[in-house]
Design a protein around this motif. Structure first.
Motif, mmCIF file in Angstrom:
data_model
loop_
_atom_site.group_PDB
_atom_site.id
_atom_site.type_symbol
_atom_site.label_atom_id
_atom_site.label_comp_id
_atom_site.label_asym_id
_atom_site.label_seq_id
_atom_site.Cartn_x
_atom_site.Cartn_y
_atom_site.Cartn_z
ATOM 1 N N MET A 1 -30.210 20.303 60.637
ATOM 2 C CA MET A 1 -30.703 21.609 61.157
ATOM 3 C C MET A 1 -29.122 22.567 61.094
ATOM 4 O O MET A 1 -29.210 23.689 61.162
ATOM 5 N N LEU A 2 -28.026 21.891 60.760
ATOM 6 C CA LEU A 2 -26.865 22.476 60.839
ATOM 7 C C LEU A 2 -26.733 23.277 59.726
ATOM 8 O O LEU A 2 -25.604 24.121 59.552
ATOM 9 N N MET A 3 -27.165 23.015 58.560
ATOM 10 C CA MET A 3 -27.052 23.746 57.356
ATOM 11 C C MET A 3 -28.309 24.724 56.779
ATOM 12 O O MET A 3 -28.818 24.555 55.443
ATOM 13 N N THR A 4 -29.090 25.195 57.821
ATOM 14 C CA THR A 4 -29.842 26.207 57.618
ATOM 15 C C THR A 4 -29.255 27.378 56.680
ATOM 16 O O THR A 4 -28.029 27.760 56.780
ATOM 17 N N GLU A 5 -29.994 27.846 55.819
ATOM 18 C CA GLU A 5 -29.520 29.043 55.086
ATOM 19 C C GLU A 5 -29.725 30.397 55.523
ATOM 20 O O GLU A 5 -30.679 30.507 56.206
ATOM 21 N N ALA A 14 -18.250 32.264 40.772
ATOM 22 C CA ALA A 14 -18.660 30.843 40.781
ATOM 23 C C ALA A 14 -17.803 30.049 41.623
ATOM 24 O O ALA A 14 -18.046 29.081 42.139
ATOM 25 N N TRP A 15 -16.623 30.425 41.797
ATOM 26 C CA TRP A 15 -15.564 29.535 42.397
ATOM 27 C C TRP A 15 -16.155 29.247 43.692
ATOM 28 O O TRP A 15 -15.899 28.355 44.801
ATOM 29 N N ARG A 21 -20.522 24.152 47.490
ATOM 30 C CA ARG A 21 -21.249 23.097 47.169
ATOM 31 C C ARG A 21 -20.300 21.931 47.474
ATOM 32 O O ARG A 21 -20.816 20.834 47.937
ATOM 33 N N GLU A 22 -18.987 22.058 47.353
ATOM 34 C CA GLU A 22 -18.120 20.916 47.598
ATOM 35 C C GLU A 22 -17.973 20.529 49.095
ATOM 36 O O GLU A 22 -17.873 19.525 49.568
ATOM 37 N N GLY A 23 -17.817 21.641 49.740
ATOM 38 C CA GLY A 23 -18.066 21.673 51.373
ATOM 39 C C GLY A 23 -19.289 20.647 51.646
ATOM 40 O O GLY A 23 -19.282 19.744 52.711
ATOM 41 N N ARG A 24 -20.419 21.214 51.082
ATOM 42 C CA ARG A 24 -21.650 20.576 51.625
ATOM 43 C C ARG A 24 -21.842 18.961 51.240
ATOM 44 O O ARG A 24 -22.071 18.125 52.053
ATOM 45 N N ASN A 138 -18.225 24.101 57.748
ATOM 46 C CA ASN A 138 -18.098 25.595 57.696
ATOM 47 C C ASN A 138 -17.726 26.102 56.393
ATOM 48 O O ASN A 138 -18.390 26.932 55.902
ATOM 49 N N SER A 139 -17.179 25.266 55.599
ATOM 50 C CA SER A 139 -17.090 25.662 53.929
ATOM 51 C C SER A 139 -18.466 25.636 53.478
ATOM 52 O O SER A 139 -18.677 26.674 52.638
ATOM 53 N N ALA A 140 -19.353 24.576 53.670
ATOM 54 C CA ALA A 140 -20.389 24.463 52.912
ATOM 55 C C ALA A 140 -21.450 25.891 53.409
ATOM 56 O O ALA A 140 -21.882 26.477 52.434
ATOM 57 N N MET A 141 -20.912 26.588 54.439
ATOM 58 C CA MET A 141 -21.891 27.679 55.210
ATOM 59 C C MET A 141 -20.848 28.893 54.773
ATOM 60 O O MET A 141 -21.688 29.881 55.610
ATOM 61 N N LEU A 142 -20.085 28.807 54.361
ATOM 62 C CA LEU A 142 -19.036 30.052 54.384
ATOM 63 C C LEU A 142 -20.022 31.101 53.849
ATOM 64 O O LEU A 142 -20.399 31.518 52.790
ATOM 65 N N ASN A 143 -20.042 32.228 54.940
ATOM 66 C CA ASN A 143 -20.785 33.443 54.696
ATOM 67 C C ASN A 143 -20.224 34.625 55.205
ATOM 68 O O ASN A 143 -20.200 35.596 54.888
ATOM 69 N N GLU A 144 -19.541 34.316 56.453
ATOM 70 C CA GLU A 144 -19.199 35.580 57.386
ATOM 71 C C GLU A 144 -17.604 35.152 57.503
ATOM 72 O O GLU A 144 -17.307 34.089 57.928
ATOM 73 N N GLY A 145 -16.918 36.191 57.725
ATOM 74 C CA GLY A 145 -15.576 35.893 58.173
ATOM 75 C C GLY A 145 -14.791 37.242 58.365
ATOM 76 O O GLY A 145 -15.028 38.239 57.920
#
Lengths: 461, 260
Positions: A1-5, A14-15, A21-24, A138-145
């Motif tokens: 549940m920690l990786m809900t989109e 792309a990077w 993806r690598e974080g995930r 955090n990297s996997a879910m990077l979206n806000e900051g």
């Protein structure tokens, strides 16, 4: 549940997709740490492991009652730029910062992705702790900051107050905030990351696990623990000066994992101040790498626990180059059944001669059931270094109580003065007086030091 | 005769069930300086701590009155507010609490108790400057944390400085001379003597000491000898000289002889 989109993921180049993806992949490989993991020996993550988290959503300024709702979180007397995240999402309406002109240093992650993708890629991927599960998540879910990029030789006058507000919600929410601070050569900046909770919101836009909107929540309703998993990266280039504050004043429903990753170049001067007051479980990771000659690093912290709070501080100071000075000073005051951890690792790499590293951790236990675990770890691979460490766990000095009382000071005030003065040593190291003052107030309120406030704050002479 | 300031009657006290004071009787009138001398372990410091209200000691009998009021019923802070002051043998270091903050809290608690207005910052500073001069205590020392990193002499001077700030009716000096060199001893004694003369001469002192040397500078009206928790001999200041000369042995021998 920690990786809900999240509902609206910022589409990126792309990077960025690769980065996520690598974080995930790393997170899936590492999994959540357990108490069998040496670095997590004293902290159980059951609350996070069992959580049914959904990605938190923005609440409008109107629904919160306007900017006035944020008034209690201001540092009185501090002229600061304000960047507000509500439930982990940037709120343009509530923010107020210098965004115009060449000197603009603050931008949202989304803006930075558009404006400075190369810079962003360069720094985001330069992270010293590859094996950190939460940072990977955090990297996997990077979206806000928030991205703070200070040009060379610019001294940012107004400190940046990064206010992270979680609004009461019936569902468990999670946010993965990222903050990047790049201080170019000879620049200076102060950043205050401030985590708070707002009980009184009229509405939340959170969606429960069935996909239904959950709104209209009245005051003081929390649906169980919520989770802030934040990563901050600080890059202090040659001779740059960065002052960073992490102020944790969340509700007792919060799980907060903070990772502060600091990279220092030659002659840079970084101060990290942490003040842990709120949260059910807080893990405060501070990882400076002194990767240039003649760097200075101050790591200062205060944790104040009550109830069943678990406050875990994990320091890892890496001296990679010669002539680096690091100073760690952490103090804790613990009441009731609060538990605290301080683990202070100092790693001095081969060749990092003339390193001068100091570490001290002191704990004041106010109850028989409070607990402090303190653990220094030195790994020294260089020859000519100075490393010292010291740790204490103790109670109020009854001799001092009697001494104060024998001068006519009542017992409650005497004890209050001793608790206050113990903690004030940490506050005194903070450069910003309005921050010190607010935290002193928080300390007095939390430890019910009552009238001591007027005695100790009134008598500044 | 002037009024009775402190009246100790048949005082018994013990620590951890071990009797230390075994019936102390002592009456001090306003304006008098009494000295208690005695060998190690005779109960001198116990007496001072019992009077100040230290809770490690259990009073098992007798009474103590300060200005006619039962002292033993009071908490340590109430005793201080009622006009008692103890200069500690081992002043406590309190990191983080500045002397200034601490004394301001203490002085204002006293003033509040006496029905006076609290001192404002300026008036307080003025009072501090004035009293610090008495014991030649530099102001920057006063701004530091209470006794932290002070030398032995500075700690004792700080005790007398605090005494001057709090203006007590009855001051107890517990081995104030221990650890002092001759210059520091002179400074401390002159501070005490100035206080002896101030306030209309009504202030009383109980000077507890192991050595006669201090009494060259603070000249007592009466000298008492405490042995095994009792005052066994009293006299004038010349008794101190005799003790310095002959030690405590002869008194103990006298006692043993009279007991048989």
């Amino acid at each position: 549940m920690l990786m809900t989109e999240p509902e609206q993921v910022v589409a990126g180049p792309a990077w960025l997709e690769t980065f996520r993806r690598e974080g995930r992949a790393r997170f899936e490989k590492l999994g959540l740490p357990t108490v069998r993991d040496e670095d997590w020996r004293y902290t159980r993550l059951d609350g996070i492991r069992k959580g049914e988290f959904v990605t938190a959503q923005l609440v409008s300024a109107h629904d919160l009652g306007g900017v006035r709702a944020l008034a209690p979180f201001a540092f009185e007397g501090l002229d600061a730029q304000r960047v507000v995240m509500i439930n982990g999402v940037f709120s343009e309406e509530l923010s107020e910062f210098d965004s115009a002109g060449d000197d603009a240093v603050v931008q949202t992650l989304a803006q930075a992705i558009e404006r400075e993708p190369a810079m962003l890629e360069n720094y985001l991927t330069h992270f010293s702790q590859e094996d950190d599960a939460f940072a990977s998540l955090n990297s996997a879910m990077l979206n806000e900051g928030v991205v703070i990029h200070v040009p060379a030789n610019v001294q940012v006058g107004r400190p940046i107050h990064l206010l992270n507000v979680t609004v009461a919600s019936q569902v468990q929410t999670v946010a993965h905030h990222r903050c990047l601070v790049v201080a170019e050569a000879g620049s200076a900046v102060t950043v205050i990351e401030h985590y708070v909770a707002l009980d009184g919101g009229d509405a939340t836009n959170n969606v429960n696990s069935a996909g239904e909107k959950v709104g209209g929540v009245g005051g003081n309703v929390w649906g169980g623990g919520y989770f802030n998993n934040a990563v901050t990266q600080v890059f202090a280039k040659r001779d740059a000066k960065v002052e960073h504050y992490f102020v944790e004043q969340e509700s007792d429903q919060a799980f907060n994992i903070q990772t502060l990753d600091i990279h220092q170049e030659q002659g840079s001067d970084v101060a990290s101040h942490s003040a842990l007051f709120g949260g059910a479980l807080v893990r405060n990771n501070v990882h400076p790498v002194l990767d240039g000659e003649g760097t200075q690093c101050l790591i200062n912290g205060l944790y104040v626990g009550s109830g069943t709070q678990q406050l875990d501080n994990a320091m890892r100071v890496e001296h990679a180059k010669p002539h680096g000075d690091s100073r760690q000073f952490y103090r804790g005051v613990l009441n009731d059944k609060a538990k605290a951890v301080f683990s202070g690792r100092i790693v001095v790499a081969k060749g990092a001669d003339k390193t001068d590293a100091k570490q001290s951790n002191s704990n004041l236990l106010l109850s028989d059931h409070a607990q402090a675990n303190t653990k220094p770890q030195l790994e020294i691979y260089a020859d000519d270094v100075k490393c010292t460490h010291g740790a204490t766990v103790g109670q109020i000095d009854e001799k001092a109580v009697f001494y104060l009382r024998s001068r006519g000071i009542d017992e409650a005030t005497a004890r209050g003065m001793l608790v206050y003065s113990f903690a004030a040593e940490s506050l005194d190291r903070m450069a910003l007086e309005p921050v010190r003052r607010k935290l002193a107030g928080a300390l007095v309120e939390k430890m019910a030091l009552g009238e001591v406030l007027s005695v100790v704050l009134g008598g500044e002479d | 005769m002037s009024e009775v300031l402190l009246e100790i009657k048949d005082l018994h006290a013990s620590i951890d069930g071990q009797p230390i004071l075994r019936g102390v009787n002592l009456t001090i009138h306003a304006g008098q300086v009494h000295s208690i001398m005695g060998p190690n372990g005779s109960g001198k410091s116990t007496l001072s701590k019992v009077l100040a209200g230290h809770d490690a000691y259990e009073v098992t009998g007798g009474s103590v009155k300060l200005l006619g009021v039962d002292l033993l019923e009071m908490s340590p802070e109430e005793r201080a507010l009622a006009g008692l002051f103890l200069a500690f043998q081992y002043p406590v270091e309190i990191p983080g609490v500045s002397n200034t903050q601490f004394l301001k809290a203490a002085v204002n608690a006293k003033r509040l108790h006496d029905g006076l207005e609290e001192l404002d910052a300026a008036a307080f500073l003025k009072l501090m400057r004035e009293k610090a001069k008495l014991v030649e205590l530099p102001l920057d020392l006063i701004k530091r944390s209470v006794n932290e990193g002070f030398s032995g002499g500075e700690k004792k001077r700080n005790e007398i400085f605090q005494m001057a700030m709090l203006d007590p009716a009855m001051a107890i000096l517990d081995e104030t001379d221990s650890g002092l060199d001759i210059d520091a001893l002179r400074v401390v004694a002159s501070g005490v003597n100035a206080m002896r003369e101030s306030g209309g001469g009504g202030r009383s002192f109980l000077v507890i000491t192991h050595y006669q040397r201090l009494l060259d500078y603070i000249v007592p009206d009466y000298v008492h000898v405490l042995v095994e928790g009792q005052i066994v001999k009293s006299g004038g200041k010349e008794l101190a000289l005799e003790l310095e000369d002959k030690g405590y042995g002869w008194i103990e021998e006298e006692l043993a002889a009279s007991a048989t």
